[in-house]
Design a protein around this motif. Structure first.
Motif, short mmCIF file in Angstrom:
data_model
loop_
_atom_site.label_atom_id
_atom_site.label_comp_id
_atom_site.label_asym_id
_atom_site.label_seq_id
_atom_site.Cartn_x
_atom_site.Cartn_y
_atom_site.Cartn_z
N TRP A 123 -56.19 19.62 -41.01
CA TRP A 123 -55.68 21.03 -41.80
C TRP A 123 -55.28 21.94 -40.78
O TRP A 123 -55.19 23.15 -41.20
CB TRP A 123 -56.89 21.40 -42.63
CG TRP A 123 -57.30 20.81 -43.97
CD1 TRP A 123 -57.14 19.49 -44.04
CD2 TRP A 123 -57.73 21.36 -45.09
NE1 TRP A 123 -57.42 19.29 -45.30
CE2 TRP A 123 -57.79 20.32 -45.98
CE3 TRP A 123 -57.95 22.81 -45.56
CZ2 TRP A 123 -58.05 20.66 -47.30
CZ3 TRP A 123 -58.40 22.91 -46.67
CH2 TRP A 123 -58.57 22.08 -47.67
N LEU A 135 -60.23 27.52 -39.57
CA LEU A 135 -59.04 27.32 -40.61
C LEU A 135 -58.34 28.64 -41.12
O LEU A 135 -59.20 29.44 -41.09
CB LEU A 135 -59.31 26.54 -41.91
CG LEU A 135 -60.11 25.12 -41.65
CD1 LEU A 135 -60.34 24.39 -42.94
CD2 LEU A 135 -59.20 24.09 -40.81
N TRP A 171 -60.89 20.22 -48.89
CA TRP A 171 -61.08 18.63 -48.84
C TRP A 171 -61.39 18.17 -50.22
O TRP A 171 -62.26 17.13 -50.35
CB TRP A 171 -62.06 18.08 -47.69
CG TRP A 171 -61.66 18.47 -46.14
CD1 TRP A 171 -60.77 17.80 -45.62
CD2 TRP A 171 -61.83 19.43 -45.65
NE1 TRP A 171 -60.59 18.25 -44.35
CE2 TRP A 171 -61.34 19.48 -44.13
CE3 TRP A 171 -62.84 20.63 -45.80
CZ2 TRP A 171 -61.54 20.46 -43.17
CZ3 TRP A 171 -63.06 21.46 -44.96
CH2 TRP A 171 -62.47 21.29 -43.52
#
Length: 206
Positions: A123, A135, A171
């Protein structure tokens, strides 16, 4: 020599004069500070109105004003409100603005699991020195059919907001997140090929 020096000195004095004239006195600065603080207090008074409908309306108007200062003030007021409806409204405005949500993932028992690191890398995230994942997720448009905000870079659902919690789709698994007293979304969820739960923290308030 004296004939050259005098014009140069006069020119230097002429250039410096405007900046001296623009200098604010202590009293002038104090007056401007008082005016600005008073203005902010008036906005806060609107947000803290004893009538919950009026305070909610003030927050909604300020959140949609386009003024960064007013939006920040209203968002913080909403996030730290004990009223779940007010909190939800503030969070909805946060995501509707196309916010970037910075998520820190604590691996716990999965710290040495290579799949944890691979999931973060897939990611475009990063791993810090303590083994935590990071993230930066971009909020896209609202999708009426799916009742969610999409990822800015795809057509997949990213987040749903309710009075009870915030659900993040990470996810292809929905992670349940709640606001803590510091204005952070906290919760946990699962990752592919990682047997244990992974905890997440995402600041919303600045």
């Amino acid at each position: 020599m004296f004939r050259l020096a005098f014009p140069l000195l006069l020119a230097a004095t002429t250039v410096a004069a405007p900046s001296v004239a623009q200098t604010l006195s202590v009293d002038e600065i104090r007056a401007l500070v008082t005016e600005r603080v008073s203005e902010k207090d008036e906005y806060r008074a609107l947000l803290q109105d004893e009538d919950p409908e009026r305070s909610l309306a003030a927050m909604q108007i300020m959140l949609g004003s386009g003024d960064n200062d007013l939006q920040r003030m209203a968002l913080e007021q909403g996030l730290f409100s004990p009223n779940p409806v007010v909190q939800r409204t503030a969070l909805q405005s946060f995501f509707a603005s196309g916010a970037v949500l910075n998520v820190m993932l604590e691996p716990g028992e999965a710290k040495d699991n290579n799949y944890f690191q691979r999931n973060i890398a897939s990611w475009s995230g990063s791993i810090d020195a303590e083994g935590r994942g990071h993230l930066s997720l971009l909020t896209g448009e609202w999708d009426e059919a799916s009742s969610c905000w999409l990822y800015r870079t795809s057509n997949g659902c990213f987040v749903r907001v309710s009075d009870a919690n915030v659900m993040l789709n990470l996810w292809n698994s929905w992670w349940s997140m709640k606001l803590n007293e510091s204005g952070e979304l906290t919760g946990s969820g699962s990752m592919p090929n990682v047997a244990t739960a992974v905890t997440a923290v995402a600041p919303v308030a600045n």
